[in-house]
Design an enzyme around this catalytic site. Sequence first.
Site, PDB file in Angstrom:
ATOM      1  N   CYS A 114      46.622  31.507  -5.777  1.00 30.03           N
ATOM      2  CA  CYS A 114      46.548  30.746  -4.522  1.00 30.03           C
ATOM      3  C   CYS A 114      47.931  30.340  -4.016  1.00 30.03           C
ATOM      4  O   CYS A 114      48.201  30.382  -2.814  1.00 30.03           O
ATOM      5  CB  CYS A 114      45.716  29.480  -4.711  1.00 30.03           C
ATOM      6  SG  CYS A 114      44.082  29.753  -5.412  1.00 30.03           S
TER       7      CYS A 114
ATOM      8  N   HIS B 156       0.854  -1.193   0.000  1.00 31.44           N
ATOM      9  CA  HIS B 156       0.000   0.000   0.000  1.00 31.44           C
ATOM     10  C   HIS B 156       0.893   1.247   0.000  1.00 31.44           C
ATOM     11  O   HIS B 156       1.788   1.371   0.855  1.00 31.44           O
ATOM     12  CB  HIS B 156      -0.911   0.017   1.237  1.00 31.44           C
ATOM     13  CG  HIS B 156      -1.886   1.165   1.215  1.00 31.44           C
ATOM     14  ND1 HIS B 156      -3.025   1.143   0.452  1.00 31.44           N
ATOM     15  CD2 HIS B 156      -1.878   2.372   1.846  1.00 31.44           C
ATOM     16  CE1 HIS B 156      -3.689   2.279   0.621  1.00 31.44           C
ATOM     17  NE2 HIS B 156      -3.012   3.045   1.464  1.00 31.44           N
TER      18      HIS B 156
ATOM     19  N   ASP C 183      -7.479  -1.834   4.405  1.00 31.09           N
ATOM     20  CA  ASP C 183      -6.089  -1.435   4.673  1.00 31.09           C
ATOM     21  C   ASP C 183      -5.813  -1.297   6.174  1.00 31.09           C
ATOM     22  O   ASP C 183      -5.088  -0.406   6.603  1.00 31.09           O
ATOM     23  CB  ASP C 183      -5.761  -0.103   3.962  1.00 31.09           C
ATOM     24  CG  ASP C 183      -6.004  -0.178   2.467  1.00 31.09           C
ATOM     25  OD1 ASP C 183      -5.844  -1.267   1.907  1.00 31.09           O
ATOM     26  OD2 ASP C 183      -6.349   0.860   1.873  1.00 31.09           O
TER      27      ASP C 183
END
Length: 925
Positions: A730, A130, A166
């Site tokens: 850098c 389900h 259910d």
Amino acid sequence: MSVYSTRDVRSEVEYWTWNYYQNKLRLALIGQSLFGQEVYTNLRKQGHKVVGVFTVPDRDGKADPLAVVAEKDGTPVFKFPRWRVKGKPIPEVVEAYKAVGAELNVMPFCSQFIPMNVIDHPAHGSIIYHPSILPLHRGASAINWTLIQGDKKAGFSIFWADDGLDTGPILLQRECPVEPNDTVDSLYNRFLFPEGIKAMVESVQLIADGKATRVPQTEEGASYEGIQKKSNSKVNLAQPAEAIHNWIRGHDKVPGAWTVIDGQTVTLYGSSMLGESVPAGQPLEIEGASQAGVVTKNGLVLYGSDSKALMVKNLQYEDGKMISAAKYFSSGDTARVELTDDEKKIAEEIRDIWKGILSNVAAIEETTDFFKSGAASMDVVRLVEEIKQKCAGLQLQNEDVYMATTFQDFIQMFVRRLRGEDQEEEMVIDYATKDVNNMTVKMPWQCFINGKFEDAENGKTADTINPADGSVICKVAYASVGDVDQAVAAAKEAFEVGPWGRMDPRDRGTLLYKLADLMEEHQEELATIESIDSGAVYTLALKTHVGMSIQTFRYFAGWCDKIQGKTIPINQARPNRNLTFTKKEPLGVCAIVIPWNYPLMMLAWKSAACLAAGNTLVLKPAQVTPLSALKFAELTVKAGIPKGVINIVPGSGGMVGQRMSDHPDIRKLGFTGSTPIGKQIMKSCALSNLKKVSLELGGKSPLIIFSDCDMDKAVRMGMSAVFFNKGENCIAAGRLFVEESIHDEYIRRVVEEIKKMKVGDPLHRSTDHGPQNHKAHMDKLVEYCEVGVKEGATLVYGGKQVDRPGFFMEPTLFTDVEDHMFIAKEESFGPIMVVSKFKDGDIDGVLSRANDTEFGLASGVFTRDINKAMYVSERLDAGTVFVNTYNKTDVASPFGGFKQSGFGKDLGEDALNEYLRTKAVTVEY
């Protein structure tokens, strides 16, 4: 609540080798659909015996997919139209069922009412799938109501059937988050379908092994909702926008939320929430709406009672024709395309696919309508998937079938999609243009999300400035948190359900090679954009900024089909044997935040490895240099990179970068920038979802020059180590240590060389030194020099801003710099050479001083003595050591720092591992 232990989603190979099932059952499968077919196939694959399949009768001459595969296998198939009459079981049906001798009924998807004497007959009873987290949303429209009611979690339950609706005891449950713009289809395809199949097989084995649980359902929080019908699915537009959005997506595709426009019933599909900014468009009055809608280039905007907005993508009329909402006011048909001979052959193959699905139709004519011939929503999925399987890489969605329902219209749409014409039509770019460098540069300026350029959600923009003269180049979108969320959602969908995640690695490499070729084709334009946006000298931008970016993509394109795990010998669990192997897997959605000094190259260093590993990405360029990243985004579309794989969101670090750090769906963040911001990012990534991080941060790289060096080379390379790219580098040598006996000669020769440097317009081919990137940085460099002078260092040359328009800094030289001084410890990130002496022969002393920093990105040494060079290189505490050279980076060599310069690597094979995870799989046989 998870009744049974929840596991992560496993790959198919790992899942099916997860355990070798010892106990097998005789099963009756009662159900239908592709879901039932997959459950059936995988149960048989695991050795269970399916003794009977009970499914629905053929419809219009077509058997259900479950029946098709079962009949092919020779499994007994029963197609009872019903099991009960007036509430009572039909005896002959029940007897036929009992005759198969099942030990367990498995009901993966069943639309029929099954009598309790069938449910209870097997020794183990019956289990049912389900699609909700029971007891919430009992009933046949569970997925729809999950969305309609705005649930934050979805999931499924496998429970023991009883005589209620259910209400039986739970065997296991699984759940997943509901995304803001999820639909029934996306939830089903992403989670409920694939994980539901695995869970059904797992449940059967738990029962076979005697380990299955039975947890009674509570009535607390229980709800039951019936099947929605078209008659009661009209959308109430007099409510908040989110409620309208939930109603529309909860009814997408069946039965479809509808409203009345211009007296016609119109069904609305493809809803998504909008932020504060709504694109301009043409107003459209809609019955019952609090204010007029707006037809925009992206779709139909609807407003809720709270004045918030949502976007609807497609509209469908009562005759079944679907159109793009953006084309509501358009008139006239698109000109039909003439098919080539090869396209005609493919069209006939597609005709055969239609015939296989519409088996009740005698012949597929040009006017055959897919839906009027009896096709349902699952047939749409089958059609799309069969065509995508035949035409690898083709972008085809379920919506395309609804918008081209006749065979001739479908073939026209298909051919346009195959040729890429639809894609080109969809990619609308509002360029900012500039005549510069003997060319007209065309620059996208909007956010790039899910394959399209679009305004920032809040409509905000920011100026991007040319540092050569301080003028405004253009306005650029200033992204918000909402834009980041949209970009991440697009990247996540592209990774989980798009073609990128399913693509063969070699095909992925082909696309990256094509992207590199396009970058090369546009290299002059890219270099010009880099120059005017970042101040890079054009010749350097062409060779390094752009040239190395192209090399990077080609290098990592070659890695795509070479990423592999290994087999590992382990102790055997006798009398059984074991096989253990590892797999390298992509991480998912990655975020990349890049700096302003090498806008395109830093993008390439990180994103090429990220993409080669199979990830998708959201990238934030630096706020002051966004243009080359957005031009790159344009080229990715031309290269055929699927939508959503690459997303570019320009904006501030405090908003966009912070949201990336915090976002729960991002699995990795790569950052290049300052150490303080890197620390903040690392903290946010840890607190949010422990996302993987790689950081390339600040540096104060030492360069040691010994008296036995090649002086000419040491001067030339020392200059480059400091002044390369205006010092905005850098790994720039932040501090030079020169042996005392050659110090004065070295300084004299450096000054001579500095005086020869031409400072000026970065687009002039003879320029050596361009402007600093932006005014705030220029001001910081002047202040840095003032501090150096104040502390007692000797300013030999420069130290001031050049007296001309723009942000130009004089190349600067300081000597007599002592270890305690600010300029000896802190990075300038500019054209400032900082020189200190060291005593002749004091190798260990200068090494101690060189390593006396919290940074460890790069370093260098110049000497003719190879033993000295090796001794020094072993003891320098930095991620890179250059010997008798400097700035010599290569795409195949790993790049990254130690200590507070960060961790993780760019470039080389090491960079791939930053964007991969290792999974170990152990099989017993």
